[in-house]
Design a protein around this motif. Structure first.
Motif, PDB file in Angstrom:
ATOM      1  N   THR A 119       0.988  -1.246   0.139  1.00 61.63           N
ATOM      2  CA  THR A 119      -0.063   0.025  -0.008  1.00 61.63           C
ATOM      3  C   THR A 119       0.830   1.220   0.017  1.00 61.63           C
ATOM      4  OG1 THR A 119      -1.791  -0.999   1.111  1.00 61.63           O
ATOM      5  CG2 THR A 119      -1.833   1.212   1.155  1.00 61.63           C
ATOM      6  N   GLU A 137      -3.841   1.030  -3.096  1.00 58.25           N
ATOM      7  CA  GLU A 137      -3.505  -0.022  -2.669  1.00 58.25           C
ATOM      8  C   GLU A 137      -3.030  -0.735  -3.889  1.00 58.25           C
ATOM      9  OE1 GLU A 137      -7.325  -1.435  -0.934  1.00 58.25           O
ATOM     10  OE2 GLU A 137      -6.769  -0.377   0.950  1.00 58.25           O
ATOM     11  N   HIS A 144      -3.200  -7.016   1.719  1.00 56.29           N
ATOM     12  CA  HIS A 144      -2.429  -6.113   1.917  1.00 56.29           C
ATOM     13  C   HIS A 144      -2.801  -5.086   2.975  1.00 56.29           C
ATOM     14  CE1 HIS A 144      -5.466  -4.995  -1.214  1.00 56.29           C
ATOM     15  NE2 HIS A 144      -5.520  -3.954  -0.261  1.00 56.29           N
ATOM     16  N   ALA A 146      -4.813  -1.982   5.075  1.00 58.18           N
ATOM     17  CA  ALA A 146      -5.511  -1.227   4.569  1.00 58.18           C
ATOM     18  C   ALA A 146      -5.236   0.180   5.491  1.00 58.18           C
ATOM     19  CB  ALA A 146      -6.999  -1.811   5.307  1.00 58.18           C
ATOM     20  N   TYR A 147      -5.082   1.076   4.460  1.00 53.96           N
ATOM     21  CA  TYR A 147      -4.599   2.270   5.195  1.00 53.96           C
ATOM     22  C   TYR A 147      -5.649   3.403   4.721  1.00 53.96           C
ATOM     23  CZ  TYR A 147      -0.953   5.741   6.957  1.00 53.96           C
ATOM     24  OH  TYR A 147      -0.439   6.547   7.321  1.00 53.96           O
ATOM     25  N   ARG A 148      -6.337   4.002   5.755  1.00 51.11           N
ATOM     26  CA  ARG A 148      -7.280   5.048   5.385  1.00 51.11           C
ATOM     27  C   ARG A 148      -6.722   6.436   5.162  1.00 51.11           C
ATOM     28  NH1 ARG A 148     -10.309   8.410   8.443  1.00 51.11           N
ATOM     29  NH2 ARG A 148      -9.333   7.488  10.560  1.00 51.11           N
TER      30      ARG A 148
END
Length: 231
Positions: A119, A137, A144, A146-148
């Motif tokens: 990501t 992503e 992978h 999950a980065y907000r």
């Protein structure tokens, strides 16, 4: 009563001359206003008018005129002690600029996410925190991170924030971290350098260890590409 020489505006207290509206004087006033904003931005405790006048090398009367104009546009404010601080108008402009920054960074972030299989993110500074401005992503991995977008974290924790701090110190990175923001997560990031007024980093985060040499080179390439896109 004061007067000026022919071709010059009248002199005011502090040795400053009023603007006659000529292009050169207008540009000088704009330059001083922008310099004042930068000085206030770099002073965590704010500035007095006297301090601002000393650092700008101009009279207090001229600073008062700049403050009046910038306060009217919401760019500066006076706190209870009378010290100059940034106003909400600066934050409004910064927020309006963020979508443009994200758009300019997206091509490089997409390439980085696909190359690294992790990501990718662009992080910018807001106060003493890093804020994820854009996240991409990878399309081909089974798992992978999950980065907000909008996630915040202290600059002292995580590869993205540490890369920004490294850039302040004159280092191009890359910076690697393990488990600082999330247990079992690995990060590699590098500062985005050479864009006036922007403190940012680009990096990747993954659930498995990353090859620092290979991914570090990819991150540096992405940081350079983003700097060119935003310059």
């Amino acid at each position: 009563m004061t007067s000026g020489r022919p071709g010059h505006g009248p002199t005011e207290p502090g040795g400053e001359r009023t603007s006659s509206g000529r292009p050169g004087e207008t540009a000088q006033t704009l330059d001083r206003g922008l310099r004042l904003l930068h000085l206030v931005a770099d002073a965590p405790g704010g500035l007095t008018v006297t301090e601002a006048a000393h650092r700008l090398g101009i009279g207090r009367a001229a600073v008062y005129r700049l403050v009046s104009a910038l306060t009217g546009h919401g760019m500066l404010r006076r706190d209870r002690a009378g010290r100059l601080r940034l106003g909400a108008g600066v934050l409004h402009l910064a927020r309006r600029a963020q979508p443009l920054l994200a758009e300019g960074a997206m091509p490089a972030l997409r390439r980085l996410a696909e190359q690294a299989g992790a990501t990718a993110h662009l992080t910018v500074v807001e106060g003493d925190e890093g804020v994820a401005l854009a996240v991409v992503e990878p399309s081909w991995t089974a798992f992978h991170v999950a980065y907000r977008t909008g996630s915040r974290h202290p600059l002292e924790r995580g590869a993205a924030g540490r890369a920004i701090l490294a850039g302040r110190a004159g280092s191009a990175g890359p910076v690697t971290t393990e488990g600082e923001l999330q247990p079992g997560a690995y990060g590699v990031a590098a500062p985005v350098l050479g864009v006036p007024g922007l403190e940012a980093s680009v990096g990747v985060v993954a659930l498995a260890p990353l090859d620092a040499a290979t991914v570090g080179g990819q991150v540096l390439t992405a940081a350079t590409a983003i700097a060119h896109a935003l310059s």
